[in-house]
Design a protein around this motif. Structure first.
Motif, PDB file in Angstrom:
ATOM      1  N   GLY A 109       0.819  -1.216   0.000  1.00 36.43           N
ATOM      2  CA  GLY A 109       0.000   0.000   0.000  1.00 36.43           C
ATOM      3  C   GLY A 109       0.848   1.259   0.000  1.00 36.43           C
ATOM      4  N   VAL A 110       1.934   1.248   0.779  1.00 29.39           N
ATOM      5  CA  VAL A 110       2.833   2.406   0.808  1.00 29.39           C
ATOM      6  C   VAL A 110       3.502   2.578  -0.555  1.00 29.39           C
ATOM      7  CG1 VAL A 110       4.975   3.316   1.804  1.00 29.39           C
ATOM      8  CG2 VAL A 110       3.210   2.388   3.294  1.00 29.39           C
ATOM      9  N   PHE A 111       3.930   1.474  -1.158  1.00 30.95           N
ATOM     10  CA  PHE A 111       4.556   1.549  -2.482  1.00 30.95           C
ATOM     11  C   PHE A 111       3.601   2.175  -3.492  1.00 30.95           C
ATOM     12  CE2 PHE A 111       5.381  -0.166  -6.698  1.00 30.95           C
ATOM     13  CZ  PHE A 111       6.717   0.127  -6.862  1.00 30.95           C
ATOM     14  N   ILE A 112       2.389   1.655  -3.554  1.00 26.75           N
ATOM     15  CA  ILE A 112       1.395   2.164  -4.505  1.00 26.75           C
ATOM     16  C   ILE A 112       1.055   3.621  -4.177  1.00 26.75           C
ATOM     17  CG2 ILE A 112      -1.028   1.946  -5.259  1.00 26.75           C
ATOM     18  CD1 ILE A 112       0.650  -0.277  -6.410  1.00 26.75           C
ATOM     19  N   GLY A 113       0.701   3.849  -2.926  1.00 24.88           N
ATOM     20  CA  GLY A 113       0.232   5.169  -2.525  1.00 24.88           C
ATOM     21  C   GLY A 113       1.282   6.250  -2.636  1.00 24.88           C
ATOM     22  N   TYR A 114       2.451   5.970  -2.117  1.00 31.94           N
ATOM     23  CA  TYR A 114       3.490   6.995  -2.125  1.00 31.94           C
ATOM     24  C   TYR A 114       3.960   7.282  -3.553  1.00 31.94           C
ATOM     25  CZ  TYR A 114       6.984   9.876   0.167  1.00 31.94           C
ATOM     26  OH  TYR A 114       7.707  10.938   0.615  1.00 31.94           O
ATOM     27  N   SER A 115       4.073   6.240  -4.365  1.00 24.70           N
ATOM     28  CA  SER A 115       4.499   6.434  -5.756  1.00 24.70           C
ATOM     29  C   SER A 115       3.497   7.297  -6.523  1.00 24.70           C
ATOM     30  CB  SER A 115       4.660   5.089  -6.463  1.00 24.70           C
ATOM     31  OG  SER A 115       5.648   4.310  -5.855  1.00 24.70           O
ATOM     32  N   ILE A 116       2.226   6.986  -6.391  1.00 27.60           N
ATOM     33  CA  ILE A 116       1.202   7.729  -7.126  1.00 27.60           C
ATOM     34  C   ILE A 116       1.092   9.152  -6.590  1.00 27.60           C
ATOM     35  CG2 ILE A 116      -1.276   7.855  -7.627  1.00 27.60           C
ATOM     36  CD1 ILE A 116      -1.203   4.753  -7.707  1.00 27.60           C
ATOM     37  N   SER A 117       1.104   9.308  -5.270  1.00 30.99           N
ATOM     38  CA  SER A 117       1.022  10.655  -4.683  1.00 30.99           C
ATOM     39  C   SER A 117       2.230  11.499  -5.066  1.00 30.99           C
ATOM     40  CB  SER A 117       0.919  10.564  -3.160  1.00 30.99           C
ATOM     41  OG  SER A 117      -0.279   9.954  -2.793  1.00 30.99           O
ATOM     42  N   PHE A 118       3.412  10.894  -5.049  1.00 31.10           N
ATOM     43  CA  PHE A 118       4.621  11.623  -5.426  1.00 31.10           C
ATOM     44  C   PHE A 118       4.535  12.082  -6.871  1.00 31.10           C
ATOM     45  CE2 PHE A 118       8.866  11.725  -7.303  1.00 31.10           C
ATOM     46  CZ  PHE A 118       9.473  12.664  -6.485  1.00 31.10           C
ATOM     47  N   GLU A 119       4.134  11.195  -7.759  1.00 27.84           N
ATOM     48  CA  GLU A 119       4.024  11.560  -9.173  1.00 27.84           C
ATOM     49  C   GLU A 119       2.967  12.642  -9.383  1.00 27.84           C
ATOM     50  OE1 GLU A 119       5.951  10.932 -11.680  1.00 27.84           O
ATOM     51  OE2 GLU A 119       7.205   9.554 -10.540  1.00 27.84           O
ATOM     52  N   THR A 120       1.885  12.578  -8.622  1.00 28.44           N
ATOM     53  CA  THR A 120       0.858  13.620  -8.712  1.00 28.44           C
ATOM     54  C   THR A 120       1.432  14.965  -8.299  1.00 28.44           C
ATOM     55  OG1 THR A 120      -0.890  12.014  -8.250  1.00 28.44           O
ATOM     56  CG2 THR A 120      -1.419  14.337  -7.900  1.00 28.44           C
ATOM     57  N   GLN A 121       2.171  14.995  -7.197  1.00 21.76           N
ATOM     58  CA  GLN A 121       2.776  16.242  -6.720  1.00 21.76           C
ATOM     59  C   GLN A 121       3.796  16.772  -7.723  1.00 21.76           C
ATOM     60  OE1 GLN A 121       1.432  17.674  -4.076  1.00 21.76           O
ATOM     61  NE2 GLN A 121       0.155  15.859  -3.866  1.00 21.76           N
ATOM     62  N   GLU A 122       4.585  15.880  -8.310  1.00 20.74           N
ATOM     63  CA  GLU A 122       5.576  16.296  -9.316  1.00 20.74           C
ATOM     64  C   GLU A 122       4.904  16.879 -10.552  1.00 20.74           C
ATOM     65  OE1 GLU A 122       9.130  16.356  -9.545  1.00 20.74           O
ATOM     66  OE2 GLU A 122       8.672  16.391  -7.403  1.00 20.74           O
ATOM     67  N   MET A 123       3.845  16.238 -11.023  1.00 20.59           N
ATOM     68  CA  MET A 123       3.127  16.767 -12.191  1.00 20.59           C
ATOM     69  C   MET A 123       2.547  18.139 -11.882  1.00 20.59           C
ATOM     70  SD  MET A 123       2.619  14.728 -14.957  1.00 20.59           S
ATOM     71  CE  MET A 123       2.963  13.066 -15.424  1.00 20.59           C
ATOM     72  N   ASN A 124       1.984  18.298 -10.690  1.00 20.60           N
ATOM     73  CA  ASN A 124       1.427  19.604 -10.296  1.00 20.60           C
ATOM     74  C   ASN A 124       2.520  20.658 -10.223  1.00 20.60           C
ATOM     75  OD1 ASN A 124      -1.106  18.501 -10.128  1.00 20.60           O
ATOM     76  ND2 ASN A 124      -1.053  18.236  -7.910  1.00 20.60           N
ATOM     77  N   ARG A 125       3.671  20.296  -9.675  1.00 24.19           N
ATOM     78  CA  ARG A 125       4.791  21.234  -9.573  1.00 24.19           C
ATOM     79  C   ARG A 125       5.271  21.650 -10.962  1.00 24.19           C
ATOM     80  NH1 ARG A 125       9.958  21.069 -10.023  1.00 24.19           N
ATOM     81  NH2 ARG A 125      10.117  18.812 -10.168  1.00 24.19           N
ATOM     82  N   GLN A 126       5.431  20.675 -11.853  1.00 32.67           N
ATOM     83  CA  GLN A 126       5.889  20.977 -13.207  1.00 32.67           C
ATOM     84  C   GLN A 126       4.878  21.850 -13.960  1.00 32.67           C
ATOM     85  OE1 GLN A 126       6.733  17.193 -14.982  1.00 32.67           O
ATOM     86  NE2 GLN A 126       8.628  16.916 -13.836  1.00 32.67           N
ATOM     87  N   THR A 127       3.604  21.591 -13.744  1.00 29.06           N
ATOM     88  CA  THR A 127       2.561  22.387 -14.385  1.00 29.06           C
ATOM     89  C   THR A 127       2.613  23.828 -13.885  1.00 29.06           C
ATOM     90  OG1 THR A 127       1.170  20.428 -14.566  1.00 29.06           O
ATOM     91  CG2 THR A 127       0.082  22.547 -14.838  1.00 29.06           C
ATOM     92  N   GLN A 128       2.812  23.990 -12.569  1.00 29.85           N
ATOM     93  CA  GLN A 128       2.909  25.341 -12.007  1.00 29.85           C
ATOM     94  C   GLN A 128       4.138  26.060 -12.525  1.00 29.85           C
ATOM     95  OE1 GLN A 128       2.755  24.736  -7.804  1.00 29.85           O
ATOM     96  NE2 GLN A 128       0.515  24.763  -7.731  1.00 29.85           N
ATOM     97  N   GLU A 129       5.286  25.364 -12.615  1.00 27.88           N
ATOM     98  CA  GLU A 129       6.511  25.987 -13.130  1.00 27.88           C
ATOM     99  C   GLU A 129       6.344  26.406 -14.573  1.00 27.88           C
ATOM    100  OE1 GLU A 129       9.792  23.337 -12.537  1.00 27.88           O
ATOM    101  OE2 GLU A 129       9.855  23.698 -10.359  1.00 27.88           O
ATOM    102  N   THR A 130       5.704  25.551 -15.358  1.00 24.65           N
ATOM    103  CA  THR A 130       5.500  25.856 -16.767  1.00 24.65           C
ATOM    104  C   THR A 130       4.583  27.072 -16.926  1.00 24.65           C
ATOM    105  OG1 THR A 130       5.723  23.509 -17.289  1.00 24.65           O
ATOM    106  CG2 THR A 130       4.753  24.901 -18.984  1.00 24.65           C
ATOM    107  N   SER A 131       3.541  27.134 -16.111  1.00 22.42           N
ATOM    108  CA  SER A 131       2.605  28.255 -16.238  1.00 22.42           C
ATOM    109  C   SER A 131       3.205  29.572 -15.739  1.00 22.42           C
ATOM    110  CB  SER A 131       1.300  27.957 -15.491  1.00 22.42           C
ATOM    111  OG  SER A 131       1.547  27.824 -14.114  1.00 22.42           O
ATOM    112  N   THR A 132       4.097  29.515 -14.745  1.00 25.04           N
ATOM    113  CA  THR A 132       4.726  30.753 -14.267  1.00 25.04           C
ATOM    114  C   THR A 132       5.841  31.218 -15.188  1.00 25.04           C
ATOM    115  OG1 THR A 132       6.212  29.487 -12.826  1.00 25.04           O
ATOM    116  CG2 THR A 132       4.192  30.375 -11.823  1.00 25.04           C
ATOM    117  N   ASN A 133       6.461  30.309 -15.934  1.00 25.53           N
ATOM    118  CA  ASN A 133       7.527  30.659 -16.866  1.00 25.53           C
ATOM    119  C   ASN A 133       7.004  31.248 -18.160  1.00 25.53           C
ATOM    120  OD1 ASN A 133       9.474  29.840 -15.066  1.00 25.53           O
ATOM    121  ND2 ASN A 133       9.724  27.814 -16.001  1.00 25.53           N
ATOM    122  N   GLN A 134       5.741  31.048 -18.427  1.00 25.80           N
ATOM    123  CA  GLN A 134       5.194  31.546 -19.703  1.00 25.80           C
ATOM    124  C   GLN A 134       4.604  32.906 -19.579  1.00 25.80           C
ATOM    125  OE1 GLN A 134       2.512  28.571 -21.104  1.00 25.80           O
ATOM    126  NE2 GLN A 134       4.156  27.229 -21.700  1.00 25.80           N
TER     127      GLN A 134
END
Length: 170
Positions: free
Chosen positions: A145-170
């Protein structure tokens, strides 16, 4: 010359994998990896339950009780784990930290050993299982459960961070 530079293969940016595809891969890898660890636990007598218990109600023949049966079961668990990961993705992916994954693993242990128990004729009720089996399987489900949960949550946070960086850079 500059146009040729842009068209070179090495200068092209690779499109990132979608979060949904990463979830599917995480589910399959998590299912295969943790059921392999479960098979090792069975092999070394930490647990009286092997992965092939998933085959016993639906597959005929004695081959399911040997190594081949366990390996086929491990692949099947990997495929079923994709569904487990997609459920986490749909419901809990935005929760940070590992507690959601721990509780998710415990929830799946309860579902398998209490709710789905009648589907598996070779699976004793929890009250009849050895203490080592209960502890080992519960720990494996928590780690899964930790493997599944932490991996998916981490990737979600990374995608959100990258989306925010991309939108602030434009």
């Amino acid at each position: 010359m500059a146009e040729n530079q842009e068209q070179l293969e090495q200068n092209k940016k690779e499109r990132p994998m979608s979060l949904l595809l990463k979830t599917v891969i995480t589910g399959f890898v998590g299912g295969v990896f943790w059921s392999l660890i479960g098979y090792l636990g069975y092999f070394f007598h930490f647990s009286e339950i092997s992965p092939n218990m998933i085959l016993t109600p639906w597959v005929a023949g004695d081959w399911k009780y040997g190594k081949l049966g366990n390996y086929v079961a491990i692949l099947l668990i990997g495929l079923l784990s994709i569904l487990v990961a997609l459920i986490y993705y749909a419901t809990l992916r935005k929760i940070k930290g590992m507690w959601a994954g721990i509780l998710y693993g415990v929830a799946w242990w309860l579902i398998v050993f209490y709710v789905l128990n009648p589907l598996f004729p070779n699976l004793e009720t929890v009250s009849h299982l050895q203490r080592n089996t209960i502890i080992t399987t519960l720990c494996l489900y928590i780690l899964y459960g930790v493997f599944i949960g932490y991996s998916i949550s981490f990737e979600t946070q990374e995608m959100n961070r990258q989306t925010q960086e991309t939108s602030t850079n434009q």
